[in-house]
Design a protein around this motif. Sequence first.
Motif, short mmCIF file in Angstrom:
data_model
loop_
_atom_site.label_atom_id
_atom_site.label_comp_id
_atom_site.label_asym_id
_atom_site.label_seq_id
_atom_site.Cartn_x
_atom_site.Cartn_y
_atom_site.Cartn_z
N GLN A 197 -41.40 -4.95 -15.15
CA GLN A 197 -40.90 -4.32 -16.36
C GLN A 197 -42.06 -3.80 -17.19
OE1 GLN A 197 -37.83 -6.69 -18.32
NE2 GLN A 197 -37.42 -7.66 -16.36
N ASN A 382 -35.02 -7.63 -22.05
CA ASN A 382 -33.64 -8.16 -22.01
C ASN A 382 -33.65 -9.68 -21.90
OD1 ASN A 382 -34.38 -8.44 -19.37
ND2 ASN A 382 -32.84 -7.03 -18.54
N ASP A 383 -32.46 -10.24 -21.83
CA ASP A 383 -32.31 -11.70 -21.92
C ASP A 383 -33.03 -12.44 -20.79
OD1 ASP A 383 -30.76 -11.50 -24.14
OD2 ASP A 383 -28.89 -11.36 -23.02
N MET A 385 -33.51 -16.38 -18.77
CA MET A 385 -33.04 -17.73 -18.50
C MET A 385 -34.21 -18.50 -17.88
SD MET A 385 -30.38 -15.52 -18.28
CE MET A 385 -30.30 -14.95 -16.63
C1 LIG Z 1 -33.30 -7.33 -17.08
O1 LIG Z 1 -33.78 -6.12 -16.56
C2 LIG Z 1 -34.26 -6.20 -15.22
C3 LIG Z 1 -34.86 -4.87 -14.84
O2 LIG Z 1 -34.21 -3.82 -15.44
C4 LIG Z 1 -33.11 -6.59 -14.29
O3 LIG Z 1 -33.58 -6.72 -12.98
C5 LIG Z 1 -32.56 -7.92 -14.77
O4 LIG Z 1 -31.43 -8.27 -14.00
C6 LIG Z 1 -32.15 -7.84 -16.24
N1 LIG Z 1 -31.76 -9.16 -16.66
C7 LIG Z 1 -30.65 -9.39 -17.36
C8 LIG Z 1 -30.39 -10.81 -17.72
O5 LIG Z 1 -29.89 -8.51 -17.68
#
Ligand SMILES: *[C@@H]1O[C@H](CO)[C@@H](O)[C@H](O)[C@H]1NC(C)=O
Length: 491
Positions: A197, A382-383, A385
């Motif tokens: 990212q 983004n989020d 965990m």
């Molecule tokens: C956050 O973004 C990444 C890359 O765009 C993606 O692979 C991942 O699933 C996303 N995570 C969530 C929790 O949405």
Amino acid sequence: MAVIYRSFFSYNITRPYPFKWFTPVVIVGGIIAIVLVSFLNVATTGYELVQASSLNPNATEAARDTWFSNWPRYLIGARASCDASSMQVQSTLYTTKQIFPWRLESIGRVGDSNPLFGSLVYKNNLLQKCNVSIIRIEFETLDRNAGQIAEMPVGGTIGATAKCRVDNGDETSIVLETTYDIVPATETSDSFTGNNQLSIYWGYSLLQIYWRSLMQTFLEENQGEAPFSKGIIRLRQNTTLSGSIEEQLKNPDFLSVASCFFTPLNATGVVVIYNQYCGTHQLSALADSAPAFERPLPGIWRSVEILAKAIFFTVLADFGRNDDAMPNMLAHPDLLAILSSNLTAVNDTLGSAFRWGIHTSVIQKSFDPSRSQSETQQLGVNDSMLATDYLCQVPRLKSAGTLFLSVLVADLVILQAIWKIYTLVANSFLPKDNDKKKQCNACTCSTQDEKGTQDHQSIPPEERKHSSSFCEPPSHESLHRKPSLESLSLS
Ligand SMILES: *[C@@H]1O[C@H](CO)[C@@H](O)[C@H](O)[C@H]1NC(C)=O
Ligand SMILES: *[C@@H]1O[C@H](CO)[C@@H](O)[C@H](O)[C@H]1NC(C)=O
Ligand SMILES: *[C@@H]1O[C@H](CO)[C@@H](O)[C@H](O)[C@H]1NC(C)=O
Ligand SMILES: *[C@@H]1O[C@H](CO)[C@@H](O)[C@H](O)[C@H]1NC(C)=O
Ligand SMILES: *[C@@H]1O[C@H](CO)[C@@H](O)[C@H](O)[C@H]1NC(C)=O
Ligand SMILES: *[C@@H]1O[C@H](CO)[C@@H](O)[C@H](O)[C@H]1NC(C)=O
Ligand SMILES: *[C@@H]1O[C@H](CO)[C@@H](O)[C@H](O)[C@H]1NC(C)=O
């Protein structure tokens, strides 16, 4: 005449149904019923649960990989389910962003510092409202191993303590700590593992360049009579700054010095001076001061400011924090432009001794939002965990033999029930009791009656009474009389 033996078991007398539709309905309905019931039974009994591990239990549980997955829950025998994972205090873990290795320091209930728990029951819950409580920047000279010293005369670790909320049924609050070495003592890779990212890559690049620049400045400035052999600067957010959160982020005093300690080294060896080194909490004041005992190494504080902010926001990116209350400087183009504004200049002043091991992909140029449209769109956080393995039970089709047997058994039971219901319904269409008697006279007793009617007059009245009640359960009397009746009608 043979003697009739009366067994304990009995059989029903059967009669063909007097309906034209009965057989076609049985054949067509039977085929449809077999197909439907078989499908139902494959769904309810054809799958068994097997163990599997999963990194994303929510996706595993929500997976629609069987054809009946969209059926109502109560119809389905085997559904994927995952167990929560238990994380012990002091265990080391990554978030799903895999930036820093975090040590779980404490687990407690929100708003209640007691009791503390020994483990965290965790099932892929979002990390919420994460705050960075403290940032640590350490300087080390001789305490590192010879290899590290050879690579770079000054080094040290960066570290952070963070606090997050986890809503795992209970509102739980966890404290995590990390210590990260840009030039590690062992062969572990210094680059963040497995992330692609852009915002995180900016965080990584800023850490790389500013940490090296800071160490270089430390070495350049630390030339007094008793130079420092060790140092630590602890910083935390100044929450009493005025202005909007964006203004606070742009303020060089967004992070203030909580404490700082330096250990001088002179010809006598280590000199321990138990004094508060930093006379002020404000980074800008430390940077603008003339060198003094309480304002050491003024040159390092500009780099400390940017490096600390880079750590702060990379940590928050690791925990997925980017909201209105705390916009992530790595995720907003205008804020990233401010944070990285001096990156090109700092890169140019970085000497070769401190460039050791910089990966070629590290960004060494300030972010320009007007020139990098495509990059601007890729920025974001983004989020997150906590990353761990979960044990799951997932449905798997039984082996051919067991599948056949279990579906067959279930089919037979249900089809038999359907047959019972069908015949019950069909029976209700049969002629009523009175009609039955007539029919009885017409069919069962037909062999006698056909001929008997002509001879009706010849049958004595009491015999005629017996003939009409012939279809009722035969009494001993009538059974015995039957032969005589037959012989009568045949005569
Ligand atoms: C956050 O973004 C990444 C890359 O765009 C993606 O692979 C991942 O699933 C996303 N995570 C969530 C929790 O949405
Ligand atoms: C996964 O499911 C749990 C409940 O089973 C929920 O608390 C958690 O927020 C979910 N995680 C995600 C990322 O949706
Ligand atoms: C982080 O700070 C905000 C405001 O300062 C607070 O509301 C929130 O509860 C804090 N989060 C944790 C996990 O303590
Ligand atoms: C926080 O900022 C305010 C306003 O600039 C200042 O008065 C205060 O001393 C700062 N606090 C710390 C701990 O640096
Ligand atoms: C080393 O430091 C101590 C304490 O500051 C001082 O008394 C001593 O004279 C110093 N020694 C040298 C050789 O500079
Ligand atoms: C930018 O970096 C250069 C070289 O390290 C330094 O001299 C200058 O003061 C820095 N400017 C700011 C605003 O930090
Ligand atoms: C960073 O500095 C190095 C060495 O001074 C130089 O070779 C390189 O081109 C610089 N990178 C950028 C993007 O300016």
